[in-house]
Each structure stands twice: as structure tokens, then as C-alpha cells.
Design a protein around this motif. Structure first.
Motif, short mmCIF file in Angstrom:
data_model
loop_
_atom_site.label_atom_id
_atom_site.label_comp_id
_atom_site.label_asym_id
_atom_site.label_seq_id
_atom_site.Cartn_x
_atom_site.Cartn_y
_atom_site.Cartn_z
N THR A 130 54.89 59.85 85.17
CA THR A 130 55.97 59.65 84.45
C THR A 130 57.11 59.82 85.24
OG1 THR A 130 54.70 60.08 82.52
CG2 THR A 130 56.90 60.65 82.26
N GLU A 131 58.26 59.09 84.86
CA GLU A 131 59.43 59.31 85.55
C GLU A 131 60.38 59.73 84.31
OE1 GLU A 131 60.59 55.52 87.02
OE2 GLU A 131 59.07 55.56 88.53
N GLY A 132 61.34 60.55 84.78
CA GLY A 132 62.49 61.10 83.68
C GLY A 132 63.39 62.03 84.41
N MET A 133 64.39 62.65 83.92
CA MET A 133 65.27 63.39 84.49
C MET A 133 66.01 64.45 83.28
SD MET A 133 68.52 60.75 85.02
CE MET A 133 67.68 59.89 86.08
N TRP A 134 66.73 65.29 83.63
CA TRP A 134 67.18 66.18 82.95
C TRP A 134 68.76 65.90 82.76
CZ3 TRP A 134 65.23 70.47 80.23
CH2 TRP A 134 64.06 70.87 80.69
N LEU A 135 69.10 65.43 81.44
CA LEU A 135 70.67 65.12 80.98
C LEU A 135 70.93 65.89 79.88
CD1 LEU A 135 69.59 61.21 80.33
CD2 LEU A 135 70.69 62.50 82.36
N PHE A 188 65.25 67.37 78.67
CA PHE A 188 64.32 66.37 79.60
C PHE A 188 64.42 65.06 78.93
CE2 PHE A 188 60.60 64.58 81.45
CZ PHE A 188 60.91 64.49 82.72
N THR A 189 64.46 64.01 79.55
CA THR A 189 64.43 62.54 78.88
C THR A 189 63.55 61.83 79.77
OG1 THR A 189 66.96 62.65 78.21
CG2 THR A 189 65.68 60.69 78.29
N VAL A 190 62.62 61.43 79.10
CA VAL A 190 61.62 60.13 79.95
C VAL A 190 62.13 59.14 79.73
CG1 VAL A 190 59.20 59.32 79.82
CG2 VAL A 190 59.50 61.88 79.00
N GLU A 193 62.80 68.17 88.87
CA GLU A 193 63.88 67.58 89.83
C GLU A 193 63.68 68.10 91.31
OE1 GLU A 193 67.81 68.42 88.24
OE2 GLU A 193 67.38 66.93 86.72
N LYS A 194 62.18 67.91 91.50
CA LYS A 194 61.78 68.25 93.05
C LYS A 194 62.21 69.84 93.49
CE LYS A 194 61.45 63.39 94.41
NZ LYS A 194 61.96 62.52 95.33
N GLY A 195 61.92 70.76 92.49
CA GLY A 195 62.07 71.88 92.88
C GLY A 195 63.41 72.54 92.72
N SER A 196 64.44 71.72 92.23
CA SER A 196 65.87 72.17 92.22
C SER A 196 65.99 72.82 90.77
CB SER A 196 66.71 70.99 92.25
OG SER A 196 66.38 70.16 91.17
N MET A 197 65.12 72.92 89.99
CA MET A 197 65.11 73.72 88.84
C MET A 197 65.04 75.04 88.98
SD MET A 197 66.15 71.37 86.20
CE MET A 197 65.78 72.36 84.57
N PRO A 198 65.49 75.87 88.11
CA PRO A 198 65.07 77.32 88.24
C PRO A 198 63.72 77.55 87.99
CG PRO A 198 66.43 77.03 86.48
CD PRO A 198 66.53 75.89 87.00
N ASN A 199 63.03 77.02 86.97
CA ASN A 199 61.68 77.20 86.52
C ASN A 199 60.72 76.28 87.08
OD1 ASN A 199 63.46 77.08 83.87
ND2 ASN A 199 62.18 78.83 84.05
N SER A 200 59.72 76.94 87.52
CA SER A 200 58.44 75.89 88.12
C SER A 200 57.85 75.10 87.25
CB SER A 200 57.41 76.97 88.85
OG SER A 200 56.76 77.82 87.53
N CYS A 201 56.88 74.37 87.45
CA CYS A 201 56.18 73.19 86.69
C CYS A 201 55.55 74.20 85.66
CB CYS A 201 55.27 72.41 87.53
SG CYS A 201 54.45 71.12 86.53
N ILE A 206 58.33 76.22 77.77
CA ILE A 206 59.43 75.68 77.06
C ILE A 206 59.42 74.27 76.52
CG2 ILE A 206 61.89 74.97 77.77
CD1 ILE A 206 61.64 76.81 80.36
N ASP A 207 59.80 74.19 75.19
CA ASP A 207 59.68 72.96 74.43
C ASP A 207 60.54 71.95 75.03
OD1 ASP A 207 59.58 71.16 72.58
OD2 ASP A 207 60.61 72.10 70.92
N LEU A 208 60.14 70.84 75.53
CA LEU A 208 60.79 69.91 76.39
C LEU A 208 61.43 69.02 75.36
CD1 LEU A 208 58.25 69.11 79.15
CD2 LEU A 208 60.31 70.55 79.27
N GLU A 209 61.26 69.30 74.05
CA GLU A 209 61.90 68.31 72.92
C GLU A 209 61.61 66.78 73.22
OE1 GLU A 209 65.96 69.06 72.24
OE2 GLU A 209 65.79 71.29 72.80
N LEU A 210 60.14 66.60 73.45
CA LEU A 210 59.76 65.29 73.72
C LEU A 210 58.94 64.73 72.30
CD1 LEU A 210 58.61 65.43 77.34
CD2 LEU A 210 60.62 64.32 76.39
#
Length: 232
Positions: A43-48, A59-61, A140-148, A154-158
Motif C-alpha cells: 500500500t502507498e500513502g502519506m501523512w497530510l 494518514f492518507t492512502v 515515512e521511512k522512519g522519519s515519524m516519531p512512532n514506529s510501525c 493509533i487510530d489512522l482514521e481509515l
């Protein structure tokens, strides 16, 4: 004694293959229900930003992964589960009765085991690579403060249930690679069985040939003795 030890080793391997396949099918099926049929692999997505006034990110898929990737992984787990069950019961029956496979069935078992090794390796690779791509996307390839792993809390609101996706795929990955190693061991045992049967058939053919030679020599000696006695 050697035959019973060999069958016992095969039976243990089939039981392990059943166990590892079971822990593949269950978490992958649960994840499919949690994600309402969507596949998070690849899956591809990003934080907006949620909106222009609030800095809260969401997070938006951009594109969900292909459903075939998840379906193939579940199919592989189910196939491994079914074959391991049938073969374990069959091997246990032979172990109790003291029977042995013919060369044809031993060779067929080798082909089936090699096929399962092949598709299990593909499914394991798909799950490992696809899940890493999902984790790279949401972190975001490890740039987020939280790990996978932490992001599953956390609710990703998807509009889906994402509270256990990391645990589910971590278990599934372990199960698939463990099942692949187990089926690899089963394939090696099946190859040894085919080789053993082949050597036995070679030995049997050579014994029959020697017997025919001995019978031919004894008959020739008898005919010579009869000729000598006739001359006397």
C-alpha cells in the motif's frame, strides 16, 4: 527400525508444517476482516494535514495494495495446512502398520513437496516485502516519531480496525518462513526416500539378474553331467 525412524521424522515435520500454516491463516484472515477486504501489502500513502488551519496530520492512502497479494498468501497457508494434515495422517498410518511407499508414490510426494516449497517461498517474500512497504509508508521511512508497531495503537482514521495489523503480519511472516523451512526439510526427506527406493530397486534387479545367471549355470552344469552320463 530405520524405516520407522524415517517415518517418525516425516510425521513430526508434517505436524510442524500444519502448526506453522495454522498461524499463517488465522492472523491473515483476521486482518482481512479488520481491513474490510483491503490488502495493506504494497500500500502507498502519506501523512497530510487534516485541513489548512489545523496542523494535525492524517494518514492518507493513495493506493491500496493488490488484493491478490493477500489472497495468494492465505491460499498458500490453506494449501500447506491441508497437505500437511493429509500427509501427517497418511504417514502416521504407515508408521503404525509398518508399510512403505512405492517408488511412484515416493516420487509423487517429492514433486508435491517441492511445489509447496516453491509457492511458500513466493508467499513469504510477498508478505515480507509488502509489509515493509506498508511500514515505510506509515512511518515515512522512519522519519515519524512512532514506529510501525506503535502506530497500530493509533487510530489512522481509515474507517477500519488497525489496532492489531503489526502483530497479525509479524505472526504471519514468522509462520510462512517457518513453514517454508519445514517444507524444505520435508522435501529433503522425500528426496532421500526416492533415492533409497531407487537403490533398493537397483539392488532387487541385480539380485534377480544374479539369480538368473546362477540358474543358467546350474542348468548348463546339469546338462553337461547328463551328456557325460549318456556317453558312459
Amino acid at each position: 527400525m530405520a524405516l520407522s525412524n524415517f517415518l517418525f521424522a516425516q510425521c513430526i515435520c508434517y505436524f510442524l508444517a500444519f502448526l506453522f500454516s495454522f498461524i499463517v491463516v488465522v492472523p491473515l484472515s483476521e486482518n482481512g476482516n479488520d481491513f474490510h477486504g483491503r490488502c495493506l501489502l504494497f500500500t502507498e500513502g502519506m501523512w497530510l494535514n487534516a485541513n489548512l488551519t489545523v496542523e494535525r496530520q492524517r494518514f492518507t492512502v493513495q493506493e491500496w495494495g493488490p488484493k491478490a497479494a493477500c489472497r495468494f498468501s492465505i491460499f498458500t497457508g490453506l494449501l500447506s495446512l491441508l497437505l500437511a494434515t493429509v500427509q501427517a495422517w497418511r504417514t502416521l498410518f504407515f508408521l503404525c502398520k509398518g508399510h512403505e511407499d512405492s517408488f511412484f508414490y515416493a516420487f509423487l510426494n517429492l514433486l508435491i513437496s517441492a511445489f509447496v516449497v516453491f509457492i511458500t517461498f513466493i508467499a513469504s517474500t510477498i508478505v515480507s516485502v509488502g509489509f515493509n512497504m506498508w511500514c515505510d509508508a506509515i512511518t515515512e521511512k522512519g522519519s515519524m516519531p512512532n514506529s510501525c508497531e506503535e502506530l497500530q495503537d493509533i487510530d489512522l482514521e481509515l474507517n477500519l480496525e488497525n489496532s492489531a495489523f503489526y502483530d497479525q503480519f509479524a505472526i504471519a511472516q514468522f509462520g510462512l518462513w517457518a513453514a517454508w523451512l519445514t517444507w524444505l526439510g520435508i522435501t529433503i526427506l522425500a528426496f532421500l526416500k526416492v533415492y533409497h527406493n531407487y537403490r533398493q530397486e537397483d539392488l532387487l534387479d541385480s539380485l534377480i539378474h544374479e539369480k538368473e545367471l546362477l540358474l543358467g549355470r546350474s542348468s548348463s552344469r546339469t546338462s553337461l553331467q547328463d551328456e557325460k552320463s549318456g556317453m558312459i
